[in-house]
Design a protein around this motif. Sequence first.
Motif, PDB file in Angstrom:
ATOM      1  N   THR A   1      -3.010  -0.441   8.092  1.00 25.26           N
ATOM      2  CA  THR A   1      -1.840  -1.479   8.245  1.00 25.26           C
ATOM      3  C   THR A   1      -1.965  -2.289   9.376  1.00 25.26           C
ATOM      4  O   THR A   1      -1.346  -2.977   9.415  1.00 25.26           O
ATOM      5  CB  THR A   1      -0.498  -0.706   8.204  1.00 25.26           C
ATOM      6  OG1 THR A   1      -0.312  -0.036   9.311  1.00 25.26           O
ATOM      7  CG2 THR A   1      -0.057   0.186   7.063  1.00 25.26           C
TER       8      THR A   1
ATOM      9  N   ASN B   1      10.480  -4.289  11.687  1.00 25.35           N
ATOM     10  CA  ASN B   1       8.997  -4.083  11.905  1.00 25.35           C
ATOM     11  C   ASN B   1       8.816  -4.655  13.437  1.00 25.35           C
ATOM     12  O   ASN B   1       7.868  -4.242  13.942  1.00 25.35           O
ATOM     13  CB  ASN B   1       8.250  -4.531  10.978  1.00 25.35           C
ATOM     14  CG  ASN B   1       8.112  -3.544   9.686  1.00 25.35           C
ATOM     15  OD1 ASN B   1       8.460  -2.569  10.094  1.00 25.35           O
ATOM     16  ND2 ASN B   1       7.568  -4.006   8.777  1.00 25.35           N
TER      17      ASN B   1
ATOM     18  N   ASP C   1       4.931  -2.595   6.882  1.00 28.60           N
ATOM     19  CA  ASP C   1       4.344  -3.971   6.047  1.00 28.60           C
ATOM     20  C   ASP C   1       3.336  -4.434   6.995  1.00 28.60           C
ATOM     21  O   ASP C   1       3.617  -5.040   8.194  1.00 28.60           O
ATOM     22  CB  ASP C   1       5.392  -4.626   5.631  1.00 28.60           C
ATOM     23  CG  ASP C   1       5.035  -5.944   4.943  1.00 28.60           C
ATOM     24  OD1 ASP C   1       3.566  -6.420   5.079  1.00 28.60           O
ATOM     25  OD2 ASP C   1       5.695  -6.696   4.591  1.00 28.60           O
TER      26      ASP C   1
ATOM     27  N   HIS D   1      -1.038  -4.820  -2.608  1.00 26.46           N
ATOM     28  CA  HIS D   1       0.181  -4.816  -1.443  1.00 26.46           C
ATOM     29  C   HIS D   1      -0.182  -3.613  -0.496  1.00 26.46           C
ATOM     30  O   HIS D   1      -0.351  -2.550  -0.852  1.00 26.46           O
ATOM     31  CB  HIS D   1       1.661  -4.877  -2.235  1.00 26.46           C
ATOM     32  CG  HIS D   1       2.054  -5.919  -3.171  1.00 26.46           C
ATOM     33  ND1 HIS D   1       1.495  -5.987  -4.356  1.00 26.46           N
ATOM     34  CD2 HIS D   1       2.605  -6.993  -2.652  1.00 26.46           C
ATOM     35  CE1 HIS D   1       2.144  -7.271  -4.785  1.00 26.46           C
ATOM     36  NE2 HIS D   1       2.646  -7.838  -3.825  1.00 26.46           N
ATOM     37  N   TRP D   2      -0.059  -3.962   0.735  1.00 33.25           N
ATOM     38  CA  TRP D   2      -0.025  -3.049   1.972  1.00 33.25           C
ATOM     39  C   TRP D   2      -1.576  -2.970   2.373  1.00 33.25           C
ATOM     40  O   TRP D   2      -1.939  -1.987   2.991  1.00 33.25           O
ATOM     41  CB  TRP D   2       0.580  -1.743   1.600  1.00 33.25           C
ATOM     42  CG  TRP D   2       1.973  -1.968   2.334  1.00 33.25           C
ATOM     43  CD1 TRP D   2       2.337  -0.985   3.343  1.00 33.25           C
ATOM     44  CD2 TRP D   2       2.983  -2.553   1.993  1.00 33.25           C
ATOM     45  NE1 TRP D   2       3.742  -1.342   3.527  1.00 33.25           N
ATOM     46  CE2 TRP D   2       4.260  -2.328   2.736  1.00 33.25           C
ATOM     47  CE3 TRP D   2       3.358  -3.781   1.024  1.00 33.25           C
ATOM     48  CZ2 TRP D   2       5.470  -3.023   2.747  1.00 33.25           C
ATOM     49  CZ3 TRP D   2       4.551  -4.396   1.019  1.00 33.25           C
ATOM     50  CH2 TRP D   2       5.551  -3.996   1.880  1.00 33.25           C
TER      51      TRP D   2
ATOM     52  N   THR E   1       8.514  -6.780  -1.272  1.00 36.91           N
ATOM     53  CA  THR E   1       7.419  -6.820  -0.553  1.00 36.91           C
ATOM     54  C   THR E   1       7.653  -7.643   0.935  1.00 36.91           C
ATOM     55  O   THR E   1       6.611  -7.805   1.636  1.00 36.91           O
ATOM     56  CB  THR E   1       6.351  -7.878  -1.253  1.00 36.91           C
ATOM     57  OG1 THR E   1       6.967  -8.856  -1.679  1.00 36.91           O
ATOM     58  CG2 THR E   1       5.749  -7.084  -2.414  1.00 36.91           C
ATOM     59  N   ARG E   2       8.748  -7.994   1.310  1.00 43.40           N
ATOM     60  CA  ARG E   2       9.046  -8.402   2.565  1.00 43.40           C
ATOM     61  C   ARG E   2      10.053  -7.479   3.487  1.00 43.40           C
ATOM     62  O   ARG E   2      10.893  -7.162   2.659  1.00 43.40           O
ATOM     63  CB  ARG E   2       9.615  -9.854   2.710  1.00 43.40           C
ATOM     64  CG  ARG E   2       8.534 -10.955   2.566  1.00 43.40           C
ATOM     65  CD  ARG E   2       8.961 -12.381   2.909  1.00 43.40           C
ATOM     66  NE  ARG E   2       9.561 -12.361   4.262  1.00 43.40           N
ATOM     67  CZ  ARG E   2       9.097 -12.131   5.260  1.00 43.40           C
ATOM     68  NH1 ARG E   2       7.731 -12.088   5.315  1.00 43.40           N
ATOM     69  NH2 ARG E   2       9.543 -12.585   6.457  1.00 43.40           N
ATOM     70  N   THR E   3       9.833  -6.966   4.632  1.00 42.62           N
ATOM     71  CA  THR E   3      10.944  -6.245   5.273  1.00 42.62           C
ATOM     72  C   THR E   3      11.322  -7.037   6.451  1.00 42.62           C
ATOM     73  O   THR E   3      11.063  -8.294   6.328  1.00 42.62           O
ATOM     74  CB  THR E   3      10.014  -5.021   5.787  1.00 42.62           C
ATOM     75  OG1 THR E   3       8.731  -5.503   6.558  1.00 42.62           O
ATOM     76  CG2 THR E   3       9.784  -3.826   4.683  1.00 42.62           C
TER      77      THR E   3
ATOM     78  N   ARG F   1      -0.514 -11.971   0.059  1.00 41.78           N
ATOM     79  CA  ARG F   1       0.861 -11.506  -0.220  1.00 41.78           C
ATOM     80  C   ARG F   1       1.429 -12.660  -1.186  1.00 41.78           C
ATOM     81  O   ARG F   1       2.065 -12.034  -2.144  1.00 41.78           O
ATOM     82  CB  ARG F   1       1.578 -11.363   0.911  1.00 41.78           C
ATOM     83  CG  ARG F   1       3.000 -10.551   0.599  1.00 41.78           C
ATOM     84  CD  ARG F   1       3.065  -9.187  -0.104  1.00 41.78           C
ATOM     85  NE  ARG F   1       2.390  -8.320   0.889  1.00 41.78           N
ATOM     86  CZ  ARG F   1       2.969  -7.574   1.778  1.00 41.78           C
ATOM     87  NH1 ARG F   1       4.251  -7.892   2.140  1.00 41.78           N
ATOM     88  NH2 ARG F   1       2.295  -6.719   2.381  1.00 41.78           N
TER      89      ARG F   1
END
Length: 337
Positions: free
Chosen positions: A225, A9, A281, A59-60, A3-5, A36
């Motif tokens: 997003t 990004n 994300d 999530h998202w 859940t973390r990029t 989150r």
Amino acid sequence: MATRTSSRNRRKAAPAVGDRDPDLLRRIHRFMVLTRAVEDRMVAMYKGGDLLGSLYTGHWHEAISVGAASALRPDDYLAPIHRDLGAHLWRGMEPWQVMASFMGKATSPTGGRDGTLHYGRLDLNIYNLPSHIPANFPVATGMAFAAKYRGEDRVCLAFCGDGSTSRADFHEALTLASVQKLPNVFFVENNQYAYSTPLRLTSASESFAAKAAAYGMPGVKVDGTDALAVHDATAEAVARARAGEGPSLIEGVTMRMHGHAEHDPADYVLKELYEEYAKKDPVELFENVLLEAGVLDDAAAKQVREDARQYAIAARRKALADPMPDPADIEDGVYAD
Ligand SMILES: Cc1ncc(C[n+]2csc(CCOP(=O)(O)OP(=O)(O)O)c2C)c(N)n1
């Protein structure tokens, strides 16, 4: 699902923040990060057996839930769905209350009558979401009707998913709201799947926003997003509703990055979609916008994440320690005296 990029990004940051209030932007960011963190913690709680049943997460969806809720006044009405933890938190719901709800604890907003996500807080003008989707839509028209009837300038923001638009209550609510020029904002969270049903089997229309025209209301499609795009579109629709000009429809496009609920491995989802949206994300994208605009620095961003993590840990500790309902109270709130 991670859940973390990473910093990849950062190169995709959206345009600058203009002259927007930096405090508002930092607050939106803080609540997206908190959402989150709480949901990641709750996924761990689900896996660890802390919860009574399954867990629905967003999530998202954080840019939608927080970005839209942040365009409301506290006395406006909110009619959320199961992807909108961020909107609950923005308005003052406590993370431990949400955890307590999924544990059936006495301290949950329903007093433990519900063991999952049907919590709301009328003191915060949050309507308890029903299971039946989108049963919150006709109620949203009722709330908007009441506000108009009483001469109050309150607005009602209601969310639904893409799949929910196929239901009759969606049609009924939009029809009534536009005929009566009600102060409604209807937000379709298009996460491209309705449980296992892909978008192409839900609608043959070019967009959900396009359907607004048939109801005689404005419709706008935004990148779900992008917290700023969501906030701006919602603020415009809210202003229109408050001015007595009637309802609007907003479609926010995102992706459901977890299963329908945590018990669902969602292996019916196209791998390419996951790959595409892993690079989008919403929390990271917004953080990068603020970093590039100088509204946030790296140290502050790190602190926000750590504070959110600690807050979620403390919330779990409290919810775990809270009592179950007293069986003697079982009839309280069920029957009218
Ligand atoms: C009237 C009704 N039919 C079926 C269900 C079971 N159900 C719950 S959520 C869901 C999928 C909803 O899809 P969508 O509206 O796109 O929202 P999402 O879960 O993707 O956010 C279904 C079929 C329900 N809750 N209510």
